[in-house]
Structure formats: structure tokens, C-alpha cells
Design a protein around this motif. Structure first.
Motif, PDB file in Angstrom:
ATOM      1  N   LYS A 433       0.863  -1.178   0.000  1.00 33.89           N
ATOM      2  CA  LYS A 433       0.000   0.000   0.000  1.00 33.89           C
ATOM      3  C   LYS A 433       0.899   1.226   0.000  1.00 33.89           C
ATOM      4  CE  LYS A 433      -4.092   1.974   2.224  1.00 33.89           C
ATOM      5  NZ  LYS A 433      -5.076   1.832   3.319  1.00 33.89           N
ATOM      6  N   ILE A 434       0.974   1.878  -1.156  1.00 32.24           N
ATOM      7  CA  ILE A 434       1.897   3.002  -1.300  1.00 32.24           C
ATOM      8  C   ILE A 434       1.257   4.276  -0.755  1.00 32.24           C
ATOM      9  CG2 ILE A 434       2.991   1.940  -3.318  1.00 32.24           C
ATOM     10  CD1 ILE A 434       1.451   3.932  -5.035  1.00 32.24           C
ATOM     11  N   PRO A 435       2.056   5.281  -0.387  1.00 28.56           N
ATOM     12  CA  PRO A 435       1.505   6.547   0.101  1.00 28.56           C
ATOM     13  C   PRO A 435       0.560   7.173  -0.920  1.00 28.56           C
ATOM     14  CG  PRO A 435       3.874   6.446   0.485  1.00 28.56           C
ATOM     15  CD  PRO A 435       3.535   5.269  -0.374  1.00 28.56           C
ATOM     16  N   TRP A 436      -0.553   7.749  -0.441  1.00 27.29           N
ATOM     17  CA  TRP A 436      -1.595   8.258  -1.332  1.00 27.29           C
ATOM     18  C   TRP A 436      -1.089   9.368  -2.244  1.00 27.29           C
ATOM     19  CZ3 TRP A 436      -2.749  13.412  -1.185  1.00 27.29           C
ATOM     20  CH2 TRP A 436      -2.338  14.122  -0.052  1.00 27.29           C
ATOM     21  N   ILE A 437      -0.029  10.058  -1.870  1.00 28.65           N
ATOM     22  CA  ILE A 437       0.448  11.184  -2.671  1.00 28.65           C
ATOM     23  C   ILE A 437       0.937  10.733  -4.051  1.00 28.65           C
ATOM     24  CG2 ILE A 437       2.804  11.080  -1.751  1.00 28.65           C
ATOM     25  CD1 ILE A 437       0.802  14.271  -2.658  1.00 28.65           C
ATOM     26  N   LEU A 438       1.505   9.510  -4.126  1.00 30.28           N
ATOM     27  CA  LEU A 438       2.016   9.036  -5.415  1.00 30.28           C
ATOM     28  C   LEU A 438       0.899   8.812  -6.432  1.00 30.28           C
ATOM     29  CD1 LEU A 438       4.944   6.573  -4.556  1.00 30.28           C
ATOM     30  CD2 LEU A 438       5.078   8.868  -5.528  1.00 30.28           C
ATOM     31  N   PRO A 439      -0.177   8.057  -6.103  1.00 30.79           N
ATOM     32  CA  PRO A 439      -1.242   7.915  -7.091  1.00 30.79           C
ATOM     33  C   PRO A 439      -1.929   9.225  -7.433  1.00 30.79           C
ATOM     34  CG  PRO A 439      -1.856   6.874  -5.017  1.00 30.79           C
ATOM     35  CD  PRO A 439      -0.395   7.183  -4.937  1.00 30.79           C
ATOM     36  N   VAL A 440      -2.123  10.098  -6.443  1.00 34.39           N
ATOM     37  CA  VAL A 440      -2.752  11.393  -6.726  1.00 34.39           C
ATOM     38  C   VAL A 440      -1.889  12.198  -7.693  1.00 34.39           C
ATOM     39  CG1 VAL A 440      -3.402  13.612  -5.719  1.00 34.39           C
ATOM     40  CG2 VAL A 440      -4.051  11.483  -4.573  1.00 34.39           C
ATOM     41  N   LEU A 441      -0.580  12.232  -7.442  1.00 33.72           N
ATOM     42  CA  LEU A 441       0.337  12.948  -8.326  1.00 33.72           C
ATOM     43  C   LEU A 441       0.286  12.373  -9.737  1.00 33.72           C
ATOM     44  CD1 LEU A 441       2.745  14.882  -8.891  1.00 33.72           C
ATOM     45  CD2 LEU A 441       4.268  13.067  -8.077  1.00 33.72           C
ATOM     46  N   PHE A 442       0.262  11.053  -9.833  1.00 37.88           N
ATOM     47  CA  PHE A 442       0.313  10.456 -11.161  1.00 37.88           C
ATOM     48  C   PHE A 442      -1.003  10.650 -11.911  1.00 37.88           C
ATOM     49  CE2 PHE A 442       1.113   7.385 -14.478  1.00 37.88           C
ATOM     50  CZ  PHE A 442       2.464   7.548 -14.689  1.00 37.88           C
ATOM     51  N   VAL A 443      -2.119  10.654 -11.205  1.00 32.77           N
ATOM     52  CA  VAL A 443      -3.398  10.935 -11.868  1.00 32.77           C
ATOM     53  C   VAL A 443      -3.383  12.343 -12.452  1.00 32.77           C
ATOM     54  CG1 VAL A 443      -5.856  11.329 -11.468  1.00 32.77           C
ATOM     55  CG2 VAL A 443      -4.771   9.280 -10.564  1.00 32.77           C
ATOM     56  N   PHE A 444      -2.821  13.313 -11.711  1.00 34.38           N
ATOM     57  CA  PHE A 444      -2.714  14.674 -12.231  1.00 34.38           C
ATOM     58  C   PHE A 444      -1.838  14.714 -13.483  1.00 34.38           C
ATOM     59  CE2 PHE A 444      -4.164  16.305  -8.015  1.00 34.38           C
ATOM     60  CZ  PHE A 444      -5.159  17.148  -8.495  1.00 34.38           C
ATOM     61  N   VAL A 445      -0.744  13.945 -13.478  1.00 34.30           N
ATOM     62  CA  VAL A 445       0.114  13.874 -14.660  1.00 34.30           C
ATOM     63  C   VAL A 445      -0.664  13.313 -15.847  1.00 34.30           C
ATOM     64  CG1 VAL A 445       2.143  12.745 -15.668  1.00 34.30           C
ATOM     65  CG2 VAL A 445       2.268  13.694 -13.360  1.00 34.30           C
ATOM     66  N   CYS A 446      -1.440  12.264 -15.627  1.00 34.15           N
ATOM     67  CA  CYS A 446      -2.227  11.668 -16.709  1.00 34.15           C
ATOM     68  C   CYS A 446      -3.259  12.655 -17.248  1.00 34.15           C
ATOM     69  CB  CYS A 446      -2.924  10.399 -16.218  1.00 34.15           C
ATOM     70  SG  CYS A 446      -1.815   9.027 -15.846  1.00 34.15           S
ATOM     71  N   VAL A 447      -3.947  13.368 -16.337  1.00 33.49           N
ATOM     72  CA  VAL A 447      -4.928  14.370 -16.771  1.00 33.49           C
ATOM     73  C   VAL A 447      -4.254  15.455 -17.593  1.00 33.49           C
ATOM     74  CG1 VAL A 447      -6.482  16.192 -15.968  1.00 33.49           C
ATOM     75  CG2 VAL A 447      -6.518  13.940 -14.867  1.00 33.49           C
ATOM     76  N   PHE A 448      -3.087  15.900 -17.134  1.00 33.87           N
ATOM     77  CA  PHE A 448      -2.347  16.930 -17.854  1.00 33.87           C
ATOM     78  C   PHE A 448      -1.992  16.465 -19.262  1.00 33.87           C
ATOM     79  CE2 PHE A 448       1.915  18.483 -19.055  1.00 33.87           C
ATOM     80  CZ  PHE A 448       1.646  19.828 -19.167  1.00 33.87           C
ATOM     81  N   LEU A 449      -1.504  15.234 -19.376  1.00 29.95           N
ATOM     82  CA  LEU A 449      -1.103  14.720 -20.681  1.00 29.95           C
ATOM     83  C   LEU A 449      -2.299  14.545 -21.616  1.00 29.95           C
ATOM     84  CD1 LEU A 449       1.534  12.084 -19.568  1.00 29.95           C
ATOM     85  CD2 LEU A 449       1.998  14.210 -20.791  1.00 29.95           C
ATOM     86  N   VAL A 450      -3.415  14.067 -21.077  1.00 28.36           N
ATOM     87  CA  VAL A 450      -4.604  13.878 -21.911  1.00 28.36           C
ATOM     88  C   VAL A 450      -5.157  15.226 -22.376  1.00 28.36           C
ATOM     89  CG1 VAL A 450      -7.003  13.092 -21.906  1.00 28.36           C
ATOM     90  CG2 VAL A 450      -5.224  11.657 -20.911  1.00 28.36           C
ATOM     91  N   VAL A 451      -5.278  16.184 -21.453  1.00 29.71           N
ATOM     92  CA  VAL A 451      -5.811  17.506 -21.805  1.00 29.71           C
ATOM     93  C   VAL A 451      -4.886  18.208 -22.786  1.00 29.71           C
ATOM     94  CG1 VAL A 451      -6.332  19.809 -20.910  1.00 29.71           C
ATOM     95  CG2 VAL A 451      -7.107  17.766 -19.669  1.00 29.71           C
ATOM     96  N   PHE A 452      -3.566  18.160 -22.510  1.00 26.66           N
ATOM     97  CA  PHE A 452      -2.629  18.820 -23.410  1.00 26.66           C
ATOM     98  C   PHE A 452      -2.657  18.163 -24.791  1.00 26.66           C
ATOM     99  CE2 PHE A 452       1.454  19.494 -25.423  1.00 26.66           C
ATOM    100  CZ  PHE A 452       1.614  20.862 -25.287  1.00 26.66           C
ATOM    101  N   GLY A 453      -2.748  16.830 -24.812  1.00 28.70           N
ATOM    102  CA  GLY A 453      -2.825  16.136 -26.091  1.00 28.70           C
ATOM    103  C   GLY A 453      -4.063  16.527 -26.875  1.00 28.70           C
ATOM    104  N   ALA A 454      -5.195  16.691 -26.169  1.00 31.35           N
ATOM    105  CA  ALA A 454      -6.429  17.087 -26.843  1.00 31.35           C
ATOM    106  C   ALA A 454      -6.327  18.501 -27.402  1.00 31.35           C
ATOM    107  CB  ALA A 454      -7.602  16.983 -25.877  1.00 31.35           C
ATOM    108  N   ILE A 455      -5.668  19.391 -26.661  1.00 32.00           N
ATOM    109  CA  ILE A 455      -5.496  20.761 -27.144  1.00 32.00           C
ATOM    110  C   ILE A 455      -4.553  20.795 -28.341  1.00 32.00           C
ATOM    111  CG2 ILE A 455      -4.571  23.043 -26.552  1.00 32.00           C
ATOM    112  CD1 ILE A 455      -5.520  22.523 -23.675  1.00 32.00           C
ATOM    113  N   GLY A 456      -3.473  20.026 -28.267  1.00 33.64           N
ATOM    114  CA  GLY A 456      -2.493  20.019 -29.348  1.00 33.64           C
ATOM    115  C   GLY A 456      -2.949  19.275 -30.576  1.00 33.64           C
TER     116      GLY A 456
END
Length: 513
Positions: A433-456
């Protein structure tokens, strides 16, 4: 019967033990699946043949493909400076490790093969799981296999042709790419051990090639060739630094690290997954990160930023400048790298199809196992056939652009599902069970990449989204519609039995201890 998730045993099943009779439990195609259709009382199951070393080489071999040899230019051109580009490679490695650790928790909590399909279905239900399964099995992974196989073909033929003046004939490229796919399908169909041996050997080959590049770069640095690193954080002439450029650089770097989640597709075949899955991740990802960072430093030690930016194949330019007549080692190394990459993709994509069929989301045939070899032969053959079709597509690269968002969307949804299940299923056994900050951080990275990809790439994203939604009618016709006409069920039954007898395959025994 329930599936044995903890220990898969060998079973002695001969031809006389195999029952190919029509079935009795509902499957995706509307036919009935027999609970006793698996043969002997001991059953036919996938074997736990993947060791810790195999797991490490699957991760390392799946990540290291043609990208690190051909085009680190994307990261340099978008980051704007040599210093920032090296930092980007390290940061992408750390982010990938964070994502992989999230998958270590998922893989040790949900001990079923299938990767994202299994996690998304368990967390959010059948329809989201099937949509991921549909777009991944029909387009995303087969396209990647076709592209990597074509890269293999290019570099196998490169020593015999002049790339610009006399390029390899298209027919030769297609034949070599098909040879790569078919050969690896046969190897995977004969034995999981053979497939993992291929992964071990070719991973070792590509790592040794990168170590050679690192050694040559270190020699140049020892000679005092450090011009690329003077004022390394100053903008390279002709480039610029911007937030959007940094996002593109991160996107390119993370793409090069793709494949770190492939071991999760084979969880049931991994020996002692609770120990070996996280260990393979904790060893494999840092190894790749160190190799990638040092390889890029070596490139810059030999080539100026301007030379890198005008090169279509950085590793080839590096080899010609440092190895002379021995530079033929580079295309051979890239060929080995891509061959191992196709093997890793085949391992992952066939297990995805197998898991989808076993969970009644695909035709029953794709969830069957060869009675002697204990390999998912129909899923392997299906994966190979779909990938071969993409060899005839003129612009596979753009097709993959449509689905670049699928990877990060599915990873983001899987990790979001992990967070959701911590709340919805608090009693689920979680050895890690990893610290919650890691999955939260990575979900934000995924959202950023998906949104940026959609804009680009708005048009490509919309097309990809539309094709993903095409899985919904397939789901309702194939799975939701239970009362199919008798003639259709009879046709499916007879076709399934014919294929079973031809391929000598049966459903996996789902008995639980």
C-alpha cells in the motif's frame, strides 16, 4: 468452479481426456460455456513460469525499444537546452517509477492477469472495462506491434541498402516485419519459457549496446569533449523554452518509458507475484532510467545539439562518429531491441485478449489454452493476425496518434480506480500500500497529458474518442444481448468446437483450492 488465483499447477492432459462438447455457462458471444469443458479433473491452466529475472527483463525489454536509439531529438528540441533535456529524461523515469509502484499495489491486490482491463472493470464496471479492451486490442497494441516490427525490418535491411539513395523495397519491409511477428507468435505459442528466454537474451543485447554507447560517450568526456555541456542551461540557438514545449518534451520522454505496466498483464504466470512484481519494478525502472540518462549524456558528448537536431537516427550518427566501420553494431542493436520489443508487446496483448475472453467480454475461443503447451494459443494467433493487417496501412503513425490519449486515459482511470477501491473495498487484501500522494500525483500527470494532447491534436483526439465509443454498440450486441437466436448460438457452438479440435485448446480450469 472458481479460478485459482494463488497457485497454478501442471496437469497431465492427453487427447483422450479432452472434451470438446458444447457448453453451459454464458459467454460473451451468447453461447453456453461448459464448466467441465476443460478436460481432466486436474485441469489445464497457465503455468507460473515467469521468474523474478524474467519479470525484470520483461519490464526493461518492453520499455527499451527503438526510441532511445533513434529519436531523443523530441526531448531536446522541445526542452530548449541540453541541461533541461537531461533533467527531463530523469524526471520521466521518476514519474514512470511512481506509476509503476501504483501498479505494484494493483497487481498484488488483484492477482489476475489482464492489466488495465481487469483493474478498470473491477473498479468501474463492465462497460468502461470493455471500452478499454476494445480500443486496446483492436488498434492500440496491434498498431504498436506493427510499427515496432517495421522498425525491426528497416534496421535488419539497413546494412544492405543505402537508406536515402536506395531504400529497402516496401515488399521486403513487409515480409521482414511479418516474419518477426509470426516467428515470435510461434515461440510464444510453443512455450512461455521460450518466450521469456527470448526476452532475456534480447534485453541483454540491447542493454549491452546501450552500455557500449555509454562507454564511448564516457571516453569522449574523458578526452575533454564537453562543448555540449558548456552553459548547458542556456537555450540552444534556434530553439526556445516554453511551458507548452516542456509539456511536449515530457510527453516524448514518458512515451519512451512506455511499457512499464506490461508485467501486470502476466500476473498469474509470475512466480510469487506479491514479492516479485514490486521487486521487478523497483529494479527494472531505475535500471532503465540510469541507462536512458547516461545514454543521452553520451549522445551529447559526441554530437553537438545541432547535429542531434538534424539527425533522423541519433544512434546511427553516434555510431558513425565513434565506431567507424564497426558502426554496423548500431543497426544490429536496434534490430535486437525492436525484436525484443515486439515480443514484450505480444506477451502483453495476448494476455489482455485471453483475460477479456475468460471474463466473458470476448469470444470464448480467445480464452482457451493449448492442452500440452499451456499457452494461450488462440489469443496469440488473434493478436498476430490483427497486427499483420496493420502492415498494409499506409500511415500507421497517424493512426497511433488517434490513440495516444488512450494509454494515459486508461492508466489514469486504473490508478483512480485504485484510490476509489481504497474507499469502496477497504477490506481488500493489499500486501503493498503506497503513500496516497504518489497515485494522486500520477493521476494529475495523466490528466495533464490527456488535456494537453487534446489541445495540441484536437481532430486526432476526437477521431480516437469516436472510435473508442464504437465499442459501446459492440458491447450491447455481443454481451448485453443475451437472447440471441438459436441459429446464431448453434453456429458459434459448432465453430468453437471445430477450432478447439483444430488447435487442441480447451478453456482454463477455473477450480479454486
Amino acid at each position: 468452479m472458481m479460478m485459482d488465483l494463488s497457485g497454478l499447477q501442471d496437469a497431465d492432459v492427453g487427447d483422450d481426456d479432452v472434451d470438446f462438447s458444447p457448453a453451459t455457462n454464458k459467454s460473451v458471444d451468447g453461447r453456453r460455456m461448459s464448466s467441465e469443458n476443460g478436460g481432466s479433473s486436474e485441469g489445464v491452466k497457465l503455468e507460473k513460469t515467469i521468474t523474478l529475472l524474467n519479470g525484470i527483463t520483461i519490464i526493461v525489454g518492453s520499455i527499451i525499444g527503438s526510441g532511445i536509439f533513434i529519436s531523443p531529438v523530441t526531448v531536446l528540441s522541445n526542452s530548449g537546452s541540453t541541461g533541461i533535456s537531461v533533467i527531463v529524461w530523469a524526471a520521466c523515469g521518476l514519474l514512470s517509477l511512481a506509476g509503476a509502484l501504483c501498479y505494484a499495489e494493483l497487481g498484488t491486490s488483484i492477482k489476475k492477469s489482464g492489466g488495465d482491463f481487469t483493474y478498470i472493470k473491477m473498479a468501474f464496471g463492465a462497460v468502461p472495462g470493455f471500452m478499454y479492451l476494445w480500443v486496446t486490442m483492436m488498434v492500440s497494441l496491434p498498431c504498436q506491434q506493427a510499427i515496432v516490427s517495421l522498425t525491426f525490418a528497416d534496421y535488419v535491411s539497413l546494412p544492405f541498402f543505402t537508406e536515402k539513395e536506395c531504400p529497402p523495397p516496401a515488399e521486403l519491409r513487409g515480409m521482414l516485419a511479418a516474419f518477426c511477428m509470426v516467428t515470435l507468435t510461434l515461440i510464444n505459442g510453443i512455450s512461455v519459457r521460450w518466450a521469456t528466454r527470448v526476452q532475456d537474451v534480447f534485453t541483454l543485447g540491447k542493454v549491452l549496446a546501450l552500455i557500449l554507447i555509454i562507454i564511448m560517450g564516457t571516453i569522449e568526456l574523458a578526452k575533454g569533449t564537453t562543448s555540449s555541456f558548456e552553459n548547458s542551461f542556456n537555450t540552444v540557438p534556434g530553439l526556445s523554452m516554453s511551458a507548452s514545449g516542456m509539456a511536449q518534451a515530457m510527453y516524448g520522454g514518458l512515451f519512451a518509458y512506455g511499457g512499464w505496466n506490461f508485467l501486470n498483464f502476466l500476473t498469474e504466470e509470475l512466480q510469487n507475484p506479491i514479492r516479485n512484481l514490486p521487486l521487478a519494478i523497483l529494479i527494472g525502472l531505475p535500471v532503465v532510467t540510469i541507462i536512458y540518462v547516461l545514454a543521452n549524456i553520451s549522445y551529447l558528448a559526441v554530437l553537438s545539439p545541432q547535429e542531434m537536431l538534424i539527425s533522423d537516427a541519433v544512434a546511427l550518427a553516434f555510431g558513425e562518429k565513434t565506431l567507424g566501420v564497426a558502426s554496423v553494431i548500431i543497426p544490429i542493436s536496434v534490430a535486437m531491441s525492436t525484436f525484443g520489443g515486439v515480443n514484450g508487446l505480444l506477451l502483453a496483448s495476448s494476455r489482455l485478449n485471453f483475460s477479456g475472453a475468460r471474463d466473458e467480454n470476448l469470444p470464448q475461443m480467445l480464452g482457451m489454452i493449448h492442452v500440452e503447451q499451456r499457452t494461450p494459443l488462440p489469443a496469440l494467433m488473434f493478436t498476430c493476425l490483427v497486427s499483420l493487417m496493420y502492415l498494409f496501412v499506409s500511415d500507421i503513425g497517424q493512426l497511433l496518434n488517434y490513440f495516444s490519449f488512450v494509454t494515459w486515459t486508461s492508466i489514469g482511470i486504473s490508478i483512480s480506480g485504485m484510490l476509489y477501491m481504497r474507499w469502496s473495498e477497504p477490506d481488500l487484501d493489499r500486501p503493498i500500500k503506497i503513500p496516497w500522494i504518489l497515485p494522486v500525483l500520477f493521476v494529475f500527470v495523466c490528466v495533464f497529458l490527456v488535456v494537453f494532447g487534446a489541445i495540441g491534436q484536437p481532430v486526432d483526439t476526437l477521431i480516437g474518442f469516436a472510435i473508442s465509443l464504437s465499442g459501446i454498440p459492440i458491447y450491447f450486441i455481443g454481451i448485453y444481448w443475451e437472447n440471441k437466436p438459436a441459429w446464431m448460438l448453434n453456429f458459434i457452438d459448432s465453430t468453437t468446437v471445430l477450432l478447439q479440435r483444430t488447435l487442441m485448446v480447451v478453456p482454463q480450469n477455473l477450480k479454486q483450492d
